[in-house]
Design a protein around this motif. Structure first.
Motif, mmCIF file in Angstrom:
data_model
loop_
_atom_site.group_PDB
_atom_site.id
_atom_site.type_symbol
_atom_site.label_atom_id
_atom_site.label_comp_id
_atom_site.label_asym_id
_atom_site.label_seq_id
_atom_site.Cartn_x
_atom_site.Cartn_y
_atom_site.Cartn_z
ATOM 1 N N LEU A 37 -5.156 11.055 -0.582
ATOM 2 C CA LEU A 37 -5.017 10.416 -1.736
ATOM 3 C C LEU A 37 -4.979 8.787 -1.028
ATOM 4 O O LEU A 37 -6.635 7.872 -1.423
ATOM 5 C CB LEU A 37 -5.298 10.719 -2.984
ATOM 6 C CG LEU A 37 -5.784 12.027 -3.518
ATOM 7 C CD1 LEU A 37 -5.089 12.138 -4.415
ATOM 8 C CD2 LEU A 37 -7.656 11.577 -3.637
ATOM 9 N N ARG A 38 -4.069 8.223 -0.583
ATOM 10 C CA ARG A 38 -3.844 6.769 -1.093
ATOM 11 C C ARG A 38 -4.871 6.416 0.646
ATOM 12 O O ARG A 38 -5.356 5.749 0.538
ATOM 13 C CB ARG A 38 -2.267 7.262 -0.408
ATOM 14 C CG ARG A 38 -1.192 7.350 -1.600
ATOM 15 C CD ARG A 38 0.421 7.239 -1.651
ATOM 16 N NE ARG A 38 0.949 7.078 -2.745
ATOM 17 C CZ ARG A 38 2.446 7.611 -2.332
ATOM 18 N NH1 ARG A 38 2.828 8.284 -1.124
ATOM 19 N NH2 ARG A 38 2.942 7.854 -3.424
ATOM 20 N N LEU A 39 -4.499 7.015 1.587
ATOM 21 C CA LEU A 39 -5.195 6.913 2.843
ATOM 22 C C LEU A 39 -6.275 6.561 2.521
ATOM 23 O O LEU A 39 -7.450 6.063 3.181
ATOM 24 C CB LEU A 39 -5.273 8.543 3.896
ATOM 25 C CG LEU A 39 -4.922 8.030 5.157
ATOM 26 C CD1 LEU A 39 -4.999 6.265 6.138
ATOM 27 C CD2 LEU A 39 -5.247 9.113 6.257
ATOM 28 N N SER A 40 -7.531 7.275 1.369
ATOM 29 C CA SER A 40 -8.533 6.916 0.832
ATOM 30 C C SER A 40 -9.234 5.847 -0.142
ATOM 31 O O SER A 40 -10.423 6.311 -0.534
ATOM 32 C CB SER A 40 -9.334 8.240 0.503
ATOM 33 O OG SER A 40 -9.004 9.504 1.328
ATOM 34 N N GLY A 41 -7.516 5.393 -0.496
ATOM 35 C CA GLY A 41 -8.238 4.010 -0.665
ATOM 36 C C GLY A 41 -7.697 4.036 -2.310
ATOM 37 O O GLY A 41 -7.054 2.975 -3.370
ATOM 38 N N SER A 42 -7.053 5.051 -2.808
ATOM 39 C CA SER A 42 -6.580 5.093 -4.477
ATOM 40 C C SER A 42 -4.732 4.316 -3.859
ATOM 41 O O SER A 42 -4.703 4.256 -3.079
ATOM 42 C CB SER A 42 -5.956 6.985 -4.609
ATOM 43 O OG SER A 42 -7.318 7.526 -4.539
ATOM 44 N N ASN A 43 -4.586 4.382 -4.705
ATOM 45 C CA ASN A 43 -3.521 3.822 -5.341
ATOM 46 C C ASN A 43 -2.475 4.444 -6.605
ATOM 47 O O ASN A 43 -2.699 4.376 -7.577
ATOM 48 C CB ASN A 43 -3.604 2.690 -6.546
ATOM 49 C CG ASN A 43 -1.827 2.153 -6.402
ATOM 50 O OD1 ASN A 43 -0.889 2.010 -5.963
ATOM 51 N ND2 ASN A 43 -2.300 0.571 -7.791
ATOM 52 N N ILE A 44 -1.359 5.020 -5.348
ATOM 53 C CA ILE A 44 -0.930 6.440 -6.049
ATOM 54 C C ILE A 44 0.882 6.181 -6.341
ATOM 55 O O ILE A 44 1.331 5.377 -4.619
ATOM 56 C CB ILE A 44 -1.458 7.881 -6.132
ATOM 57 C CG1 ILE A 44 -2.888 8.374 -6.274
ATOM 58 C CG2 ILE A 44 0.337 8.798 -6.116
ATOM 59 C CD1 ILE A 44 -2.695 9.629 -5.736
ATOM 60 N N GLY A 45 1.197 6.173 -7.365
ATOM 61 C CA GLY A 45 3.081 5.587 -7.471
ATOM 62 C C GLY A 45 3.396 6.639 -6.485
ATOM 63 O O GLY A 45 3.406 8.107 -6.000
ATOM 64 N N ASN A 46 5.314 6.590 -6.925
ATOM 65 C CA ASN A 46 6.107 8.013 -6.469
ATOM 66 C C ASN A 46 6.575 7.835 -7.625
ATOM 67 O O ASN A 46 6.365 8.093 -7.981
ATOM 68 C CB ASN A 46 7.995 6.117 -5.928
ATOM 69 C CG ASN A 46 6.839 5.101 -5.149
ATOM 70 O OD1 ASN A 46 6.642 5.578 -4.024
ATOM 71 N ND2 ASN A 46 7.617 4.074 -5.523
ATOM 72 N N ASP A 47 6.685 9.193 -6.612
ATOM 73 C CA ASP A 47 7.196 10.599 -7.372
ATOM 74 C C ASP A 47 6.347 11.605 -8.995
ATOM 75 O O ASP A 47 6.744 11.466 -9.381
ATOM 76 C CB ASP A 47 8.463 10.505 -8.397
ATOM 77 C CG ASP A 47 9.938 9.808 -7.277
ATOM 78 O OD1 ASP A 47 10.101 10.011 -6.398
ATOM 79 O OD2 ASP A 47 10.562 8.359 -7.724
#
Length: 178
Positions: A37-47
């Protein structure tokens, strides 16, 4: 093939690409899912843990309109319509089978109800520390307030204040939380 005539070949190819990407995300383990998801453009936090979520309408804008904060949990079989945008702040828990809808469209541009119900697209925001219980439905443009609870099976049609419990169809404030 009215659908293909309406959207065109390039949009159809984009749809197929994002369906394949969605399938890859679906079959992945949670840590790999977050990475994809991060690689695809999402912003996802830690843990943050993202279980088996179904993402719909990703062909419109990809995952660029999906933001999930730190220390969040998104349960199995949740369905996220990412077209209008979803912003989930830190420490949010979204239970199983929660549906977040960010756009409404009755059909093709020439559908007779388009005049009465034109396409609507609005971001949904879940504020810090909120909890959305199993099977709740959140409609476009809703903001769920900080440290608020949406009870199981509720349909949230309007924004929710901070520090309250809402329940029902449509969801209404049942009590203030301290």
């Amino acid at each position: 093939m009215k659908a293909l005539q309406t959207i065109g070949i390039w949009q159809a190819m984009r749809f197929v690409w994002f369906q394949c990407l969605g399938w890859l995300i679906h079959i992945s383990l949670p840590p790999v899912r977050v990475w994809l998801l991060r690689l695809s453009g999402s912003n996802i936090g830690n843990d943050t843990v993202v279980m088996d979520v179904r993402f719909i309408n990703i062909h419109q804008h990809g995952f660029s309109r999906l933001s999930i904060g730190n220390r969040c949990f998104i349960g199995d079989e949740a369905m996220f319509d990412v077209r209008g945008g979803i912003i989930i702040k830190d420490d949010v828990t979204i239970s199983n089978r929660v549906t977040i809808v960010t756009h409404i469209n009755v059909g093709y541009p020439d559908h007779p109800l388009q005049k009465v119900y034109p396409m609507k697209e609005s971001v949904v925001v879940i504020q810090k520390g909120a909890y959305v219980a199993t099977g709740a439905i959140i409609l476009p443009g809703v903001v769920v307030g900080q440290e608020s609870v949406v009870a199981a099976g509720s349909v949230v049609t309007k924004s929710v204040p901070n520090h309250v419990l809402v329940a029902g169809v449509p969801a209404v404030v049942k009590k203030k939380l301290q």
